[in-house]
Every structure is written in C-alpha cells, then in structure tokens.
Design an enzyme around this catalytic site. Structure first.
Site, PDB file in Angstrom:
ATOM      1  N   ALA A 127       0.680  -1.133  -0.003  1.00  0.00           N
ATOM      2  CA  ALA A 127      -0.007  -0.064  -0.013  1.00  0.00           C
ATOM      3  C   ALA A 127       0.964   1.242   0.133  1.00  0.00           C
ATOM      4  O   ALA A 127       1.929   1.124   0.470  1.00  0.00           O
ATOM      5  CB  ALA A 127      -0.864  -0.049   1.257  1.00  0.00           C
ATOM      6  N   GLY A 168       0.614  -4.781   0.839  1.00  0.00           N
ATOM      7  CA  GLY A 168      -0.748  -5.049  -0.008  1.00  0.00           C
ATOM      8  C   GLY A 168      -0.288  -5.501  -1.535  1.00  0.00           C
ATOM      9  O   GLY A 168      -1.360  -6.052  -1.988  1.00  0.00           O
ATOM     10  N   GLU A 185      -0.842  -9.104  -1.046  1.00  0.00           N
ATOM     11  CA  GLU A 185      -2.320  -9.411  -0.707  1.00  0.00           C
ATOM     12  C   GLU A 185      -3.035  -9.178  -1.903  1.00  0.00           C
ATOM     13  O   GLU A 185      -3.966 -10.204  -2.228  1.00  0.00           O
ATOM     14  CB  GLU A 185      -2.782  -8.227   0.434  1.00  0.00           C
ATOM     15  CG  GLU A 185      -2.440  -8.391   1.817  1.00  0.00           C
ATOM     16  CD  GLU A 185      -2.608  -7.551   2.844  1.00  0.00           C
ATOM     17  OE1 GLU A 185      -2.331  -6.264   2.343  1.00  0.00           O
ATOM     18  OE2 GLU A 185      -2.922  -7.707   3.891  1.00  0.00           O
ATOM     19  N   GLU A 228       4.871  -4.959   6.810  1.00  0.00           N
ATOM     20  CA  GLU A 228       4.252  -3.919   7.775  1.00  0.00           C
ATOM     21  C   GLU A 228       4.634  -3.727   9.306  1.00  0.00           C
ATOM     22  O   GLU A 228       4.407  -2.625   9.720  1.00  0.00           O
ATOM     23  CB  GLU A 228       2.502  -4.343   7.859  1.00  0.00           C
ATOM     24  CG  GLU A 228       1.967  -3.900   6.466  1.00  0.00           C
ATOM     25  CD  GLU A 228       1.903  -5.293   5.524  1.00  0.00           C
ATOM     26  OE1 GLU A 228       2.606  -6.132   5.896  1.00  0.00           O
ATOM     27  OE2 GLU A 228       1.016  -5.450   4.888  1.00  0.00           O
TER      28      GLU A 228
HETATM   29  N1  CAA Z   1       4.665   3.136  -0.680  1.00  0.00           N
HETATM   30  C1  CAA Z   1       5.084   4.545  -1.225  1.00  0.00           C
HETATM   31  N2  CAA Z   1       6.329   4.580  -1.753  1.00  0.00           N
HETATM   32  C2  CAA Z   1       7.002   3.632  -1.999  1.00  0.00           C
HETATM   33  C3  CAA Z   1       6.581   2.264  -1.303  1.00  0.00           C
HETATM   34  C4  CAA Z   1       5.242   2.225  -0.614  1.00  0.00           C
HETATM   35  N3  CAA Z   1       5.086   0.942  -0.191  1.00  0.00           N
HETATM   36  N4  CAA Z   1       7.628   1.325  -1.920  1.00  0.00           N
HETATM   37  C5  CAA Z   1       8.347   1.867  -2.421  1.00  0.00           C
HETATM   38  N5  CAA Z   1       8.104   3.192  -2.600  1.00  0.00           N
HETATM   39  C6  CAA Z   1       8.938   4.410  -3.415  1.00  0.00           C
HETATM   40  C7  CAA Z   1      10.060   4.718  -2.415  1.00  0.00           C
HETATM   41  O1  CAA Z   1       9.687   5.714  -1.386  1.00  0.00           O
HETATM   42  C8  CAA Z   1      11.109   5.234  -3.531  1.00  0.00           C
HETATM   43  O2  CAA Z   1      10.497   6.490  -3.887  1.00  0.00           O
HETATM   44  P1  CAA Z   1      11.598   7.699  -4.153  1.00  0.00           P
HETATM   45  O3  CAA Z   1      12.350   7.521  -5.513  1.00  0.00           O
HETATM   46  O4  CAA Z   1      10.670   8.895  -4.388  1.00  0.00           O
HETATM   47  O5  CAA Z   1      12.469   7.906  -3.102  1.00  0.00           O
HETATM   48  C9  CAA Z   1      10.691   4.491  -4.761  1.00  0.00           C
HETATM   49  O6  CAA Z   1       9.470   3.641  -4.347  1.00  0.00           O
HETATM   50  C10 CAA Z   1      11.715   3.373  -5.176  1.00  0.00           C
HETATM   51  O7  CAA Z   1      11.749   2.591  -3.773  1.00  0.00           O
HETATM   52  P2  CAA Z   1      13.394   2.535  -3.369  1.00  0.00           P
HETATM   53  O8  CAA Z   1      14.384   3.390  -3.618  1.00  0.00           O
HETATM   54  O9  CAA Z   1      13.180   2.152  -1.469  1.00  0.00           O
HETATM   55  O10 CAA Z   1      13.788   0.974  -3.941  1.00  0.00           O
HETATM   56  P3  CAA Z   1      14.692  -0.017  -3.149  1.00  0.00           P
HETATM   57  O11 CAA Z   1      15.187  -1.041  -4.269  1.00  0.00           O
HETATM   58  O12 CAA Z   1      16.035   0.346  -2.586  1.00  0.00           O
HETATM   59  O13 CAA Z   1      13.742  -0.853  -2.004  1.00  0.00           O
HETATM   60  C11 CAA Z   1      11.945  -1.797  -1.283  1.00  0.00           C
HETATM   61  C12 CAA Z   1      12.834  -1.548  -2.465  1.00  0.00           C
HETATM   62  C13 CAA Z   1      12.630  -2.794  -0.364  1.00  0.00           C
HETATM   63  C14 CAA Z   1      10.711  -2.430  -1.804  1.00  0.00           C
HETATM   64  C15 CAA Z   1      11.489  -0.603  -0.342  1.00  0.00           C
HETATM   65  O14 CAA Z   1      10.978   0.497  -1.533  1.00  0.00           O
HETATM   66  C16 CAA Z   1      10.639  -0.856   0.579  1.00  0.00           C
HETATM   67  O15 CAA Z   1      10.984  -1.077   1.581  1.00  0.00           O
HETATM   68  N6  CAA Z   1       9.347  -0.072   0.275  1.00  0.00           N
HETATM   69  C17 CAA Z   1       8.099  -0.535   1.288  1.00  0.00           C
HETATM   70  C18 CAA Z   1       7.416  -1.810   1.416  1.00  0.00           C
HETATM   71  C19 CAA Z   1       6.554  -2.028   2.351  1.00  0.00           C
HETATM   72  O16 CAA Z   1       6.742  -1.364   3.727  1.00  0.00           O
HETATM   73  N7  CAA Z   1       5.290  -2.141   1.872  1.00  0.00           N
HETATM   74  C20 CAA Z   1       4.147  -2.440   2.872  1.00  0.00           C
HETATM   75  C21 CAA Z   1       3.256  -1.200   2.940  1.00  0.00           C
HETATM   76  S1  CAA Z   1       2.063  -1.113   4.247  1.00  0.00           S
HETATM   77  C22 CAA Z   1       0.638  -2.075   3.444  1.00  0.00           C
HETATM   78  O17 CAA Z   1       0.866  -2.323   2.284  1.00  0.00           O
HETATM   79  C23 CAA Z   1      -0.314  -2.294   4.276  1.00  0.00           C
HETATM   80  C24 CAA Z   1      -1.502  -3.118   4.037  1.00  0.00           C
HETATM   81  O18 CAA Z   1      -1.479  -4.582   4.310  1.00  0.00           O
HETATM   82  C25 CAA Z   1      -2.491  -2.743   2.765  1.00  0.00           C
END
Ligand code: CAA
Length: 256
Positions: free
Chosen positions: A64, A107, A110, A130
């Site tokens: 998400a 998400g 999911e 999460e």
């Molecule tokens: N939401 C918003 N932005 C996100 C994102 C997310 N879930 N995942 C990645 N992005 C964005 C990053 O902020 C980044 O943006 P900028 O270029 O503006 O900085 C861009 O995508 C590229 O990401 P990274 O530079 O971080 O890429 P990476 O290859 O170094 O890392 C990753 C990849 C490990 C997936 C890392 O991006 C990450 O940890 N993302 C978050 C994953 C996460 O926590 N997901 C769960 C969300 S909560 C949820 O999903 C609740 C639910 O149950 C519905």
C-alpha cells in the site's frame, strides 16, 4: 480513464498492467479502485475468459502507498473503509492469474493472494513488512497466509516481516508456477490460454466451490459442489464435452 493501470486484451485474455513504476507500483486507493473496476469490467465482457494482473520486472507491487497512509487516523480509516473495495475481488467469477516479478510486499502480496493462481519468478520477493512500519497487514494478509501455511509459519513471517523466498511460497502452494524471471510472463500466458480453452461455466462453478471450501463445513461445501455440478448440466458445453468424448474428437467450448 485510468491513471495507474493499463488494461488491454490479447485474444480472450484480459490483462491489467500495474503502471506506477516510479514507486514500485505502490497501491494508492485510486489505483486499487481502478484495478477492481477493470476486473469487474473484464468479468462482464463476454470476449474475455481469463484475466491477468502483472507489474513490471522490478515489482509486482511494493505494498500500500505509505505516503497516503502516513496521516491516517482510526476514524479516517473507519470512514473511508479502504479495504472494502478489496472484497469485490472475491466476487469476480472468471479466473485471475497474478504474474509476480520482483517485489510483492504488503498490499502487493495481498493483491496477488486475492488472485486465483500465482505465477512467480524464482527471485520474486514476497513478504509482509508492515510490522516494521508499526502496523500489520490490513487487506487480508493474516488470513490468506494462515490458511495457506498454518498459524506458526504465518506468525513467523508476519511477525518478523522478513522476505519470503519465492521457493518457500511455492512449497506452501501459495505460488502455482515458479520460473526464471524472463519466462514469467510467457508461462502465465501459457496457463491463461490453457484455461481459456476450458468450458467457462465449469471454471466459474469450480472457482465458487473451491473458494467456498476454505470457509464452509465439509457437508455445506459438498452441498454447494453438488448444486454446481447439477447447474453444469444446463450448459451447452456439457453436451459438447460429453458428445466430443463419445465422438473421439476434441471439444470446442463456447461458454454457453
Ligand atoms: N509506498 C510508497 N512509496 C513506495 C513504497 C510504498 N509501499 N515502496 C516503494 N516506494 C517508493 C520509494 O519511496 C521510492 O521513492 P523515491 O524514489 O521517491 O524515494 C521508490 O518507490 C523506489 O523505492 P526504493 O528506492 O526504496 O527502492 P529499493 O529497491 O531500494 O527498495 C523496497 C525496494 C525494499 C521494496 C523498498 O522500497 C521498501 O521497503 N518499500 C516499502 C515496502 C513496504 O513496507 N510495504 C508495505 C506497505 S504497508 C501495506 O501494504 C499495508 C497493507 O496491508 C495494505
């Protein structure tokens, strides 16, 4: 007009491409609305027999949209009820295949779990991170994963928030086909075309019965299966399938 997905068809396969690559296909609410509306549109379209949801080489979807959630409050979530739209995916009657390359997190995982089948790359990265954000899965992750792996393994993955190797997902039956990343789309299309040749009415009756088995008692599930078995005999495809067998020729199913 969709801002975050692209939708198109190839023969009788309806394809949804998640298209927010700059944030690894992070799912904001508008994007989820678009995905669900498109699935419903394909479901009502007689020219479509099977659906595919795919991302790109780097990500199916990295969860998400955290930016969108960061200022959420319990009351804003209660009022918007962002997960209600996800329930509509369970009402889709035709087969849905998720094609997972790269990240399928939170998400994103999911969304893949809401699909009927998953074709994944050997180096795909599944997971529920999460917990590291101080929250937990909200779009069904705890339920889907527990039903697939049992509570101990599900707790281990969701508590630690560590990536789940695609091979483990495959071993637990979460992933149907595991192939080299450059072959994922080809494999998913092969599977989709194979399904598209099957009798569509049987496919939808089978889908309903199999998903019901997860929640119903054995007897209730058998009753539903029996009703669906009887309904199949109302179809032209039942007559075609059985006639083709007796005439020793391949059947042609028309979805009637
Ligand atoms: N939401 C918003 N932005 C996100 C994102 C997310 N879930 N995942 C990645 N992005 C964005 C990053 O902020 C980044 O943006 P900028 O270029 O503006 O900085 C861009 O995508 C590229 O990401 P990274 O530079 O971080 O890429 P990476 O290859 O170094 O890392 C990753 C990849 C490990 C997936 C890392 O991006 C990450 O940890 N993302 C978050 C994953 C996460 O926590 N997901 C769960 C969300 S909560 C949820 O999903 C609740 C639910 O149950 C519905």
């Amino acid at each position: 007009m969709s801002n975050y997905i692209r939708a198109f068809s190839q023969d009788d396969i309806g394809i949804i491409q998640l298209d927010r690559p700059e944030v690894l296909n992070a799912l904001n609410r508008e994007m989820v609305d678009e995905i669900v509306a498109q699935l419903e549109s394909f479901d009502q379209n007689n020219a479509i027999r099977v659906m595919i949801i795919k991302g790109n080489e780097k990500a199916f979807a990295a969860g998400a949209d955290i930016e969108e959630m960061v200022h959420s409050t319990p009351l804003s979530l209660e009022m918007v009820n962002p997960f209600a739209v996800w329930d509509r995916i369970s009402l889709i009657k035709k087969p849905i295949i998720a094609v997972v390359n790269g990240f399928a997190l939170g998400g994103g995982f999911e969304l893949a779990l809401h699909c009927d089948l998953i074709v994944a790359a050997e180096d795909a990265k599944f997971g529920f991170p999460e917990v590291k954000l101080g929250v937990m899965p909200g779009a069904g992750g705890t339920q889907f994963l527990t039903k697939a792996m049992g509570p101990r393994k599900a707790l281990e993955f969701i508590w630690l928030g560590e990536p789940m190797p695609a091979k483990i997902a495959y071993q637990f039956g979460i992933v149907n086909r595991l192939v080299a990343s450059e072959l994922v789309e080809e494999e998913a299309m092969r599977l989709a075309y194979q399904l598209a040749l099957q009798p569509p009415i049987s496919l939808r009756l089978i889908k309903e019965a199999v998903h019901a088995a997860v929640d119903l008692s054995l007897q209730d599930g058998k009753n539903l299966e029996r009703k669906n078995f009887y309904i199949a005999f109302a179809s032209e495809d039942q007559k075609e399938g059985m006639q083709a067998f007796t005439e020793k020729r391949p059947p042609t199913f028309r979805g009637m």
